[in-house]
Design an enzyme around this catalytic site. Structure first.
Site, PDB file in Angstrom:
ATOM      1  CB  SER A   1     114.415   4.850  18.690  1.00 56.33           C
ATOM      2  OG  SER A   1     113.366   4.130  18.060  1.00 56.33           O
TER       3      SER A   1
ATOM      4  CE1 TYR B   1     112.093   3.942  14.553  1.00 54.47           C
ATOM      5  CE2 TYR B   1     111.162   4.216  12.359  1.00 54.47           C
ATOM      6  CZ  TYR B   1     112.216   4.389  13.244  1.00 54.47           C
ATOM      7  OH  TYR B   1     113.375   5.001  12.825  1.00 54.47           O
TER       8      TYR B   1
HETATM    9  P1  NAD Z   1     120.576   1.268  15.996  1.00 50.79           P
HETATM   10  O1  NAD Z   1     119.596   0.225  16.449  1.00 50.79           O
HETATM   11  O2  NAD Z   1     121.890   0.823  15.511  1.00 50.79           O
HETATM   12  O3  NAD Z   1     120.820   2.340  17.139  1.00 50.79           O
HETATM   13  C1  NAD Z   1     119.838   2.690  18.091  1.00 50.79           C
HETATM   14  C2  NAD Z   1     120.517   2.684  19.457  1.00 50.79           C
HETATM   15  O4  NAD Z   1     119.570   3.114  20.461  1.00 50.79           O
HETATM   16  C3  NAD Z   1     120.967   1.281  19.870  1.00 50.79           C
HETATM   17  O5  NAD Z   1     122.299   1.311  20.314  1.00 50.79           O
HETATM   18  C4  NAD Z   1     120.019   0.908  20.996  1.00 50.79           C
HETATM   19  O6  NAD Z   1     120.572  -0.003  21.910  1.00 50.79           O
HETATM   20  C5  NAD Z   1     119.706   2.273  21.585  1.00 50.79           C
HETATM   21  N1  NAD Z   1     118.438   2.315  22.337  1.00 50.79           N
HETATM   22  C6  NAD Z   1     117.212   1.928  21.909  1.00 50.79           C
HETATM   23  N2  NAD Z   1     116.306   2.117  22.885  1.00 50.79           N
HETATM   24  C7  NAD Z   1     116.980   2.639  23.954  1.00 50.79           C
HETATM   25  C8  NAD Z   1     116.607   3.045  25.256  1.00 50.79           C
HETATM   26  N3  NAD Z   1     115.341   2.946  25.675  1.00 50.79           N
HETATM   27  N4  NAD Z   1     117.556   3.533  26.080  1.00 50.79           N
HETATM   28  C9  NAD Z   1     118.844   3.642  25.682  1.00 50.79           C
HETATM   29  N5  NAD Z   1     119.270   3.262  24.447  1.00 50.79           N
HETATM   30  C10 NAD Z   1     118.343   2.765  23.602  1.00 50.79           C
HETATM   31  O7  NAD Z   1     119.820   2.119  14.863  1.00 50.79           O
HETATM   32  P2  NAD Z   1     120.344   3.368  14.006  1.00 50.79           P
HETATM   33  O8  NAD Z   1     120.087   3.060  12.589  1.00 50.79           O
HETATM   34  O9  NAD Z   1     121.681   3.779  14.444  1.00 50.79           O
HETATM   35  O10 NAD Z   1     119.276   4.473  14.444  1.00 50.79           O
HETATM   36  C11 NAD Z   1     119.609   5.561  15.296  1.00 50.79           C
HETATM   37  C12 NAD Z   1     118.462   6.561  15.314  1.00 50.79           C
HETATM   38  O11 NAD Z   1     118.260   7.082  14.006  1.00 50.79           O
HETATM   39  C13 NAD Z   1     117.123   5.974  15.754  1.00 50.79           C
HETATM   40  O12 NAD Z   1     116.433   6.925  16.534  1.00 50.79           O
HETATM   41  C14 NAD Z   1     116.392   5.753  14.451  1.00 50.79           C
HETATM   42  O13 NAD Z   1     114.996   5.821  14.630  1.00 50.79           O
HETATM   43  C15 NAD Z   1     116.918   6.909  13.615  1.00 50.79           C
HETATM   44  N6  NAD Z   1     116.814   6.622  12.173  1.00 50.79           N
HETATM   45  C16 NAD Z   1     117.696   5.781  11.568  1.00 50.79           C
HETATM   46  C17 NAD Z   1     117.553   5.524  10.209  1.00 50.79           C
HETATM   47  C18 NAD Z   1     118.512   4.640   9.449  1.00 50.79           C
HETATM   48  O14 NAD Z   1     118.302   4.450   8.256  1.00 50.79           O
HETATM   49  N7  NAD Z   1     119.567   4.119  10.017  1.00 50.79           N
HETATM   50  C19 NAD Z   1     116.497   6.102   9.498  1.00 50.79           C
HETATM   51  C20 NAD Z   1     115.600   6.922  10.163  1.00 50.79           C
HETATM   52  C21 NAD Z   1     115.778   7.195  11.507  1.00 50.79           C
END
Ligand code: NAD
Ligand code: UDP
Length: 316
Positions: free
Chosen positions: A75, A150
């Site tokens: 996501s 989101y």
């Molecule tokens: P990020 O953007 O670095 O990683 C998300 C990855 O998902 C990316 O590599 C993107 O290309 C991939 N992606 C998105 N949509 C896709 C799809 N339809 N098909 C295939 N791949 C897809 O962000 P992150 O910080 O690593 O977040 C990872 C997860 O953790 C997410 O679900 C995010 O909602 C959740 N999250 C992260 C945080 C944070 O603080 N980093 C906080 C709350 C939740």
């Protein structure tokens, strides 16, 4: 075990792949690179227990062979509308990843009788009126607000995960991740830690949105992963907060980073984006994680930020 990581080329996903490979699992990373970067996985290319599939999980997911665990992280995750990687610029893709992507990933899990973990978020609490946030708080979310693509996608994702748990008796986990930072975050992903570190290193003013009195609680990636891996060892299916309860204002974070980077950058206060878009306060209540997982963060903010700064300096 043979595990799938959706969103495996992202910030958290790629670190998770590393930890799973270290733990001797066979890892299949699936990512469409919409916000991720294949460079995050380059060091695993050619590893005999690592496979990468470039695919949008909003479309039917096919993985050959048996799968034991699915970590569903795919996501967009940055709320910044000024970044091309922010979910306000990717509203339909974000809703589809949370809704269709989660449905497809659950379908893959069900077909394999695999364990399924959903990466949910503190954003399900919206602009919270309860502070700190406990898992039994229902949240304060505007269904058509600027972050709704989101927040509502993740709320749907939690609901369908629980539906599969109850209706199909599936073994599921839901983790509500609070602001997590560390090496490999996109330099231009628009979230506050990468923005401030990049600006400080490049001698640009640190951009604070509003008066900087809004608060967040920042967790280092290694602590988050310890929590996720412990959760996987349980059979706990209700949501669980994983984050660092040390809370600070965005202005305090800016001043801390100016000190740590020894940057001559100043601070620039930009227009307030807090009107229904920007939670005023956020801090996890981690009582559940402490009791169930015997987990709490260990890495001090200054240490985590130094590691992140080092990675940013190298990439810049
Ligand atoms: P990020 O953007 O670095 O990683 C998300 C990855 O998902 C990316 O590599 C993107 O290309 C991939 N992606 C998105 N949509 C896709 C799809 N339809 N098909 C295939 N791949 C897809 O962000 P992150 O910080 O690593 O977040 C990872 C997860 O953790 C997410 O679900 C995010 O909602 C959740 N999250 C992260 C945080 C944070 O603080 N980093 C906080 C709350 C939740
Ligand atoms: N923020 C800021 N300047 C920036 C980026 C973010 O002041 O350059 C603020 C943002 O308005 C929010 C907080 O920092 O109040 C955290 O933002 P982030 O995008 O990291 O994620 P959020 O916690 O809002 O999901």
């Amino acid at each position: 075990m043979r595990v799938v990581v959706t969103g495996g080329a992202g910030f958290i996903g790629s670190h998770l792949c590393d930890r799973l490979i270290e733990a001797d699992h066979e890892v299949v990373a699936i990512d469409n690179l919409i916000t991720g970067d294949a460079q995050n996985l380059a060091h695993l290319a050619g590893h005999d227990r690592f496979h990468y599939i470039r695919h949008d999980v909003s479309d039917f997911i096919f993985v050959s062979g048996k799968v034991d665990v699915i970590w569903h992280l795919a996501s967009p995750a940055s709320p910044n509308p000024s970044s091309p990687y922010g979910y306000p610029q990717l509203p339909i893709q974000t809703l589809k990843a949370g809704a269709l992507g989660t449905h497809n990933a659950l379908g893959l899990a069900r077909a394999n009788q695999a364990i399924f973990l959903l990466a949910s978020t503190s954003e399900v609490y919206g602009d919270p009126e309860q502070h700190p946030q406990r898992e039994d708080y229902w949240g304060h979310v505007d269904p058509i607000g600027p972050r709704s693509m989101y927040d509502e996608a993740k709320r749907f994702a939690e609901a369908i995960t629980m539906a599969y748990h109850h209706y199909h008796s599936m073994d599921t986990r839901i983790v509500r991740i609070f602001n997590t930072y560390g090496p490999r975050m996109r330099l231009d992903d628009g979230r506050v830690v990468p923005n401030f570190i990049r600006q400080a290193i490049q001698g640009e003013p640190l951009t604070i949105y509003g008066d900087g009195q809004q608060t967040r609680s920042f967790c280092y990636i290694d602590d988050l992963l310890d929590g996720l891996l412990r959760l996987m060892e349980t059979d706990f299916h209700e949501p669980i907060n994983i984050g660092n309860p040390v809370e600070m204002s965005i202005e305090e974070l800016a001043n801390l980073l100016l000190r740590l980077t020894e940057s001559g950058s100043g601070i620039e206060y930009l227009a307030d984006r807090r009107d229904r878009t920007d939670p005023q306060q956020r801090r996890p209540d981690i009582t559940r994680a402490k009791e169930l997982l015997d987990w709490e963060p260990r890495i001090a903010l200054e240490d985590g930020l130094r590691q992140t700064m080092e990675d940013f300096r190298r990439r810049l």
